[in-house]
Design a protein around this motif. Structure first.
Motif, mmCIF file in Angstrom:
data_model
loop_
_atom_site.group_PDB
_atom_site.id
_atom_site.type_symbol
_atom_site.label_atom_id
_atom_site.label_comp_id
_atom_site.label_asym_id
_atom_site.label_seq_id
_atom_site.Cartn_x
_atom_site.Cartn_y
_atom_site.Cartn_z
ATOM 1 N N GLY A 158 0.769 -1.371 0.063
ATOM 2 C CA GLY A 158 0.099 0.109 0.104
ATOM 3 C C GLY A 158 0.663 1.201 0.099
ATOM 4 N N PRO A 159 0.272 2.364 0.242
ATOM 5 C CA PRO A 159 1.133 3.508 0.259
ATOM 6 C C PRO A 159 2.363 3.582 1.094
ATOM 7 N N ARG B 183 -11.918 9.659 -2.203
ATOM 8 C CA ARG B 183 -10.383 10.427 -2.010
ATOM 9 C C ARG B 183 -10.002 11.075 -3.320
ATOM 10 N N ILE B 184 -10.199 10.206 -4.424
ATOM 11 C CA ILE B 184 -9.504 10.832 -5.964
ATOM 12 C C ILE B 184 -10.465 12.049 -6.046
ATOM 13 N N VAL B 185 -11.846 11.782 -6.110
ATOM 14 C CA VAL B 185 -12.811 13.084 -6.342
ATOM 15 C C VAL B 185 -12.387 14.333 -5.268
ATOM 16 N N SER C 268 -7.124 17.583 3.179
ATOM 17 C CA SER C 268 -6.247 17.907 2.096
ATOM 18 C C SER C 268 -6.109 19.553 2.081
ATOM 19 N N GLY C 269 -6.603 20.196 2.835
ATOM 20 C CA GLY C 269 -6.645 21.748 2.573
ATOM 21 C C GLY C 269 -7.574 22.215 1.595
ATOM 22 N N ARG C 270 -8.705 21.226 1.158
ATOM 23 C CA ARG C 270 -9.428 22.083 0.069
ATOM 24 C C ARG C 270 -10.756 22.650 0.765
ATOM 25 N N ASP D 158 -2.755 9.133 0.506
ATOM 26 C CA ASP D 158 -2.535 7.832 -0.147
ATOM 27 C C ASP D 158 -2.902 8.042 -1.557
ATOM 28 N N PRO D 159 -2.110 8.658 -2.182
ATOM 29 C CA PRO D 159 -2.359 8.861 -3.880
ATOM 30 C C PRO D 159 -2.326 7.556 -4.337
#
Length: 453
Positions: free
Chosen positions: A17-18, A224-226, A254-256, A103-104
């Motif tokens: 994994g990541p 999480r990708i969206v 993520s600071g968005r 975790d990209p």
């Protein structure tokens, strides 16, 4: 190709994994000339992995075209099609914002216009079973925001996701759909026409291997990708246990920016939005609420201001329901270059999506632009109501009720079930008769009334 197959081998390594990927990438530079040699050297040293699986992975990295490997053959076949590609973590074209999350994904399967990954994106998410009001809000916000220059990102689920994609496409915008299945699978099946339209006019994205069927635990991972691709997330309708709240939480971590549309305190679909607002999400009533927070991402001309799109902060320009009112006007055409005049045209479309009124780009003209009898894809249900079309004769009451629901913005099967209470068999049968008579037409999976009949 060798690079993509090496990452395919890594992605099939159980327990990789990541965290373990970061250990490997500390020693191996993905774009470096020695990446494969470094992988073969350091991979067996990573603790907690099955030695036999590591050996097979190393063999495939060393010589990916040797021996039987079903997943490799599937990938090579899929990549032979136009606009199909794979993007791996660490590659120069990997989206920078996505790479910043905790975790990209190791690999991204892409189908469509991959350049959209690097355009400013705003996510719109919400309930799979929204109210008609929520469905229309998602569609209108998506259309208006796309005309401002935003790419609209969502998850291709039924309900709010589908409405956001549809609204963007109807406004000739660009939309990205992040799937919770393999990129070669469509879920739900009712979104097949929308899936195909996004392939040609936007971008389909998945981190899951080809052929992956819909599984419940994959959809929160998809969220999480969206959130990771987007600079902000707009939640339209969400219950307290909605997956949309996962997207909002991940965006916040993520600071968005997080935005939420409020609604009735008596409806469960809005309780998640109300909770987000209590926790600090921005209460959102108009696109101005979003635009004033995120406009700097659009790289607009220095002389640009939000008033160019009728997005004034003057409260006198807002109607009682919080949407832009019909008395909004645009700056004088003479103050703009040709490019800016085109922005004014886009502004008219944005206002139309909210108010149902067409505005002249020349404020010296007080007359609204005439609307042709033929269908205009920018018209909202409000506009259709204001035209007061004569209701045609129908074969039965069910057809009339369906026609009325479509005229009010219920454009797909799920929305029509909610609006009418009919079962899908009744709806499908009567829609067929309405299409044959010309009273209803279908484009890219979206139904609309034909006002010329």
């Amino acid at each position: 190709m060798h690079h993509a197959l090496a990452f395919l081998a890594l992605s099939q390594l159980k327990g990789f994994g990541p965290a373990r990927l970061n250990l490997l990438l500390q020693q191996c530079e993905p774009d470096g000339d020695d990446f494969y040699a470094d992988c073969l050297r350091y991979l067996p040293q990573i603790p907690g992995l099955n030695a036999q699986q590591v050996q097979l992975c190393c063999q495939r990295i060393h010589n990916p075209f040797h021996g039987e490997w079903k997943e490799r053959d599937q990938l090579l076949h899929w990549l032979a099609y136009d606009q199909h590609q794979v993007l791996t973590l660490g590659h120069a074209d990997y989206p920078e914002l996505l790479q910043q999350i905790a975790d990209p994904p190791l690999m991204l399967y892409l189908a469509g216009n991959a350049e959209l990954l690097h355009q400013p994106q705003l996510a719109i998410v919400g309930s799979r079973k929204p109210t008609i009001e929520g469905f229309n809000d998602a569609r209108r916000f998506a259309g208006a925001l796309s005309e401002l220059g935003w790419c609209i990102t969502s998850g291709l689920a039924e309900g709010i996701d589908a409405a956001a994609h549809q609204g963007c496409l109807q406004a000739n915008g660009k939309t990205l759909a992040v799937l919770g299945t393999g990129i070669d699978r469509v879920y739900p099946r009712s979104n097949q026409p929308l899936y195909e339209q996004i392939y040609y006019q936007g971008l389909l994205i998945s981190e899951f291997p080809l052929g992956t069927a819909p599984r419940g635990h994959n959809f929160p991972k998809r969220n999480r990708i969206v959130a990771g691709l987007s600079v902000g997330v707009l939640v339209v309708e969400a219950a307290l246990k909605s997956g949309s709240l996962i997207s909002a939480r991940l965006a916040c971590e993520s600071g968005r920016e997080v935005f939420a549309i409020p609604g009735s305190i008596h409806q469960a679909q809005y309780k998640g939005c109300h909770q987000l607002i209590k926790q600090g999400a921005k209460l959102t009533e108009t696109i101005q609420d979003i635009h004033e927070e995120l406009a700097h991402w659009l790289q607009l001309p220095e002389s640009y201001s939000s008033s160019s799109f009728g997005l004034t902060t003057d409260s006198s320009h807002f109607s009682s329901n919080g949407l832009l009112s019909a008395k909004d006007s645009l700056p004088a055409v003479g103050a703009f270059s040709t490019a800016k005049n085109q922005q004014a045209v886009a502004s008219n479309q944005s206002l139309e999506l909210f108010t149902g009124h067409s505005h002249s780009a020349d404020p010296s003209s007080s007359n609204m632009a005439s609307t042709p009898d033929a269908y205009n894809p920018n018209l909202t249900a409000v506009a259709i109501k204001q035209k007061a079309p004569s209701v045609p004769k129908f074969d039965n009451p069910q057809q009339e009720q369906l026609w009325q629901a479509i005229a009010q913005g219920a454009g797909n099967l799920d929305a029509l079930v909610m609006a009418t209470g009919f079962n899908t068999g009744e709806i499908s049968q009567n829609l067929l008769m309405l299409e044959l008579s010309g009273r209803v037409v279908q484009e890219a999976g979206i139904y609309r009334v034909n006002l010329s009949v």
